[in-house]
Write a protein that holds these residues in place. Structure first.
Motif, PDB file in Angstrom:
ATOM      1  N   UNK A 284     -29.308  19.480  -2.000  1.00 46.92           N
ATOM      2  CA  UNK A 284     -29.938  20.285  -0.954  1.00 46.92           C
ATOM      3  C   UNK A 284     -29.029  21.437  -0.599  1.00 46.92           C
ATOM      4  N   UNK A 285     -29.580  22.637  -0.508  1.00 50.63           N
ATOM      5  CA  UNK A 285     -28.823  23.804  -0.099  1.00 50.63           C
ATOM      6  C   UNK A 285     -28.363  23.620   1.344  1.00 50.63           C
ATOM      7  N   UNK A 286     -27.060  23.661   1.620  1.00 54.70           N
ATOM      8  CA  UNK A 286     -26.585  23.436   2.992  1.00 54.70           C
ATOM      9  C   UNK A 286     -27.062  24.491   3.982  1.00 54.70           C
ATOM     10  N   UNK A 287     -27.532  25.636   3.482  1.00 54.67           N
ATOM     11  CA  UNK A 287     -27.986  26.694   4.379  1.00 54.67           C
ATOM     12  C   UNK A 287     -29.503  26.841   4.389  1.00 54.67           C
ATOM     13  N   UNK A 288     -30.178  25.755   4.062  1.00 55.89           N
ATOM     14  CA  UNK A 288     -31.630  25.655   4.228  1.00 55.89           C
ATOM     15  C   UNK A 288     -31.923  24.429   5.085  1.00 55.89           C
ATOM     16  N   UNK A 289     -32.558  24.621   6.214  1.00 50.39           N
ATOM     17  CA  UNK A 289     -32.826  23.497   7.106  1.00 50.39           C
ATOM     18  C   UNK A 289     -33.785  22.516   6.444  1.00 50.39           C
ATOM     19  N   UNK A 290     -33.414  21.232   6.511  1.00 50.69           N
ATOM     20  CA  UNK A 290     -34.258  20.183   5.944  1.00 50.69           C
ATOM     21  C   UNK A 290     -34.499  19.133   7.018  1.00 50.69           C
ATOM     22  N   UNK A 291     -35.742  18.657   7.126  1.00 47.48           N
ATOM     23  CA  UNK A 291     -36.090  17.594   8.069  1.00 47.48           C
ATOM     24  C   UNK A 291     -36.342  16.311   7.307  1.00 47.48           C
ATOM     25  N   UNK A 292     -35.710  15.219   7.754  1.00 49.87           N
ATOM     26  CA  UNK A 292     -35.883  13.937   7.083  1.00 49.87           C
ATOM     27  C   UNK A 292     -35.568  12.819   8.061  1.00 49.87           C
ATOM     28  N   UNK A 293     -36.508  11.877   8.192  1.00 50.41           N
ATOM     29  CA  UNK A 293     -36.318  10.687   9.027  1.00 50.41           C
ATOM     30  C   UNK A 293     -35.854  11.028  10.444  1.00 50.41           C
ATOM     31  N   UNK A 294     -36.504  12.010  11.035  1.00 47.97           N
ATOM     32  CA  UNK A 294     -36.218  12.343  12.414  1.00 47.97           C
ATOM     33  C   UNK A 294     -34.928  13.102  12.645  1.00 47.97           C
ATOM     34  N   UNK A 295     -34.382  13.695  11.573  1.00 50.92           N
ATOM     35  CA  UNK A 295     -33.143  14.456  11.702  1.00 50.92           C
ATOM     36  C   UNK A 295     -33.297  15.808  11.017  1.00 50.92           C
ATOM     37  N   UNK A 296     -32.547  16.790  11.512  1.00 52.40           N
ATOM     38  CA  UNK A 296     -32.447  18.086  10.860  1.00 52.40           C
ATOM     39  C   UNK A 296     -31.112  18.143  10.133  1.00 52.40           C
ATOM     40  N   UNK A 297     -31.154  18.535   8.844  1.00 48.33           N
ATOM     41  CA  UNK A 297     -29.964  18.608   8.006  1.00 48.33           C
ATOM     42  C   UNK A 297     -29.650  20.060   7.666  1.00 48.33           C
ATOM     43  N   UNK A 298     -28.365  20.362   7.581  1.00 52.63           N
ATOM     44  CA  UNK A 298     -27.911  21.686   7.196  1.00 52.63           C
ATOM     45  C   UNK A 298     -26.575  21.972   7.847  1.00 52.63           C
TER      46      UNK A 298
END
Length: 440
Positions: A138-152
């Protein structure tokens, strides 16, 4: 000091001056305007800018915040920081990366003729992401939503907190209430490497009766910060061929003498722990982070340079903390036959994080705790934190300050950094209620 700018965007279109509510606002009605989709969009935009310290992305984030605050109907002051000038100030907190430019951005909702009743502070700079390949494809500078969390990168430290602040500002603006006192929104840069942004903001004259910083605090309110300093040790030895190592002096062996002294110093400094730091195993640690030694495998190294982090205790001056470490190093050198004549050099590069604290029994703590509970969070206990933050800069200028924000410091700077979505929204609600308590 505030420079009003034309307002626009959805918020300005939704609420006209004549529609504004003049009676005491109903908190539930204001909270109803919190928009998770809008918060997610703001967070995604900030993450996508890749605002790593000292890069064009950090500058772009400042400009983005100026535009976003204008859309929210704030009176905005957006200025270029005079870096050569501020670096000459005796209390400048330092920088650990080089910057060609830096910008300050402050927006104020409500009256601007008097000092704002409350400031909400959030830093938009982030640390580098490290190896992109470790980010679960996953690109660290693209927001990703998974299992109730935002990643990035930065979602926890602390773009999630900035998005919560903006979400709170939107809810207040969209509700149509009249603020009797100003609500200031301080979006700053350079926090990770010293505190340039907040220092420049305060230096420009932006202040408030109280401040809440949206750093990740894991459902706690941080009232006290330990400080931290970066130290550099230059340790010298005597080079010789590796096959004749006993005829030389390894700088690494000399370093071991100093490391033993630093371990003893750490133990001594952590012998007495104040109550608000009692939850920590080691409130003000001393650690070595980098070691550079040697230039050839079969040569005994005659030079070793190490850098590390040194915790500063609450109530302790930076000068006193530095003097104690230097004294420990000098004492160790005096007891060693080689180092007595070749003493270790100690210098202090990087940012200066002094300790800071909220005054005892200040009402801000209870207001934030009550707001957090009313927003759906568990009652947040008051604690001290072992790391430095911009809290100490506000405190040093007499602004009572606490930290309360979404996320846990354990996730900050980590691979696959993330923050729980419900925490971000609860904190946005707490900021709304804290603002209503101070500004209406």
């Amino acid at each position: 000091m505030i420079v009003p700018r034309p307002t626009g965007g959805a918020c300005a279109a939704q609420v006209s001056h004549t529609d504004r509510v003049t009676e005491r606002p109903d908190p539930a009605e204001v909270l109803a305007h919190l928009d998770p989709d809008l918060v997610a969009a703001d967070l995604a935009a900030l993450v996508a800018l890749a605002p790593v310290d000292g890069t064009p992305g950090e500058v772009a984030a400042s400009h983005w915040c100026a535009d976003r605050l204008t859309e929210l109907g704030a009176a905005v002051d957006h200025w270029e920081v005079d870096l050569p000038e501020v670096r000459q100030e005796p209390d400048f907190p330092g920088m650990e990366v080089e910057r060609a430019e830096a910008w300050g951005t402050v927006g104020v909702l409500g009256p601007t003729e008097t000092i704002p009743a409350l400031a909400l502070n959030g830093h938009v700079d982030v640390v580098p992401p490290g190896d992109h390949a470790l980010w679960a494809d996953h690109d660290p500078f693209t927001l990703r939503e998974h299992d109730g969390r935002w990643y990035g990168r930065g979602t926890c430290d602390m773009l999630g907190g900035v998005a919560a602040i903006l979400g709170a500002a939107h809810a207040i603006r969209a509700s149509g209430i009249d603020l009797q006192r100003g609500l200031a929104l301080h979006t700053v840069t350079g926090e990770e490497d010293g505190g340039l942004g907040t220092y420049a903001t305060l230096r420009r004259g932006h202040t408030a009766d109280a401040c809440v910083i949206a750093e990740p605090t894991a459902d706690k309110v941080v009232t006290d910060n330990a400080g931290s300093l970066t130290f550099r040790l230059v340790v010298r030895g005597r080079a010789t061929h590796g096959s004749m190592r006993t005829s030389g002096i390894s700088a690494l062996d000399a370093l071991d003498v100093v490391r033993d002294a630093l371990r003893d110093l750490e133990t001594k400094r952590n012998a007495e722990i104040p109550d608000r730091f009692a939850h920590l195993m080691l409130p003000w640690p001393l650690s070595i982070g980098t070691i550079y030694a040697g230039d050839w495998a079969s040569t005994v190294p005659d030079l070793c340079i190490v850098e590390g982090r040194y915790g500063v205790r609450p109530g302790e001056s930076v000068a006193s903390a530095r003097a104690e470490l230097v004294a420990a190093v000098n004492a160790a050198c005096f007891e060693d036959l080689w180092l007595r004549d070749h003493p270790v050099e100690v210098t202090w590069p990087g940012g200066v994080f002094a300790p800071g604290r909220l005054p005892d029994d200040h009402a801000l703590l209870e207001v934030v705790q009550d707001a957090a509970v009313a927003a759906g969070a568990p009652h947040p206990p008051a604690v001290g934190a072992p790391y430095g933050s911009d809290l100490r800069l506000y405190s040093a200028t007499g602004v009572p300050t606490v930290q309360y924000g979404p996320g846990d410091i354990l996730h900050a700077h980590a691979v696959n950094e993330s923050v729980a979505i419900d925490e971000v929204m609860r904190c946005a609600g707490a900021y709304v209620l804290t603002a209503l308590a101070h500004c209406t």
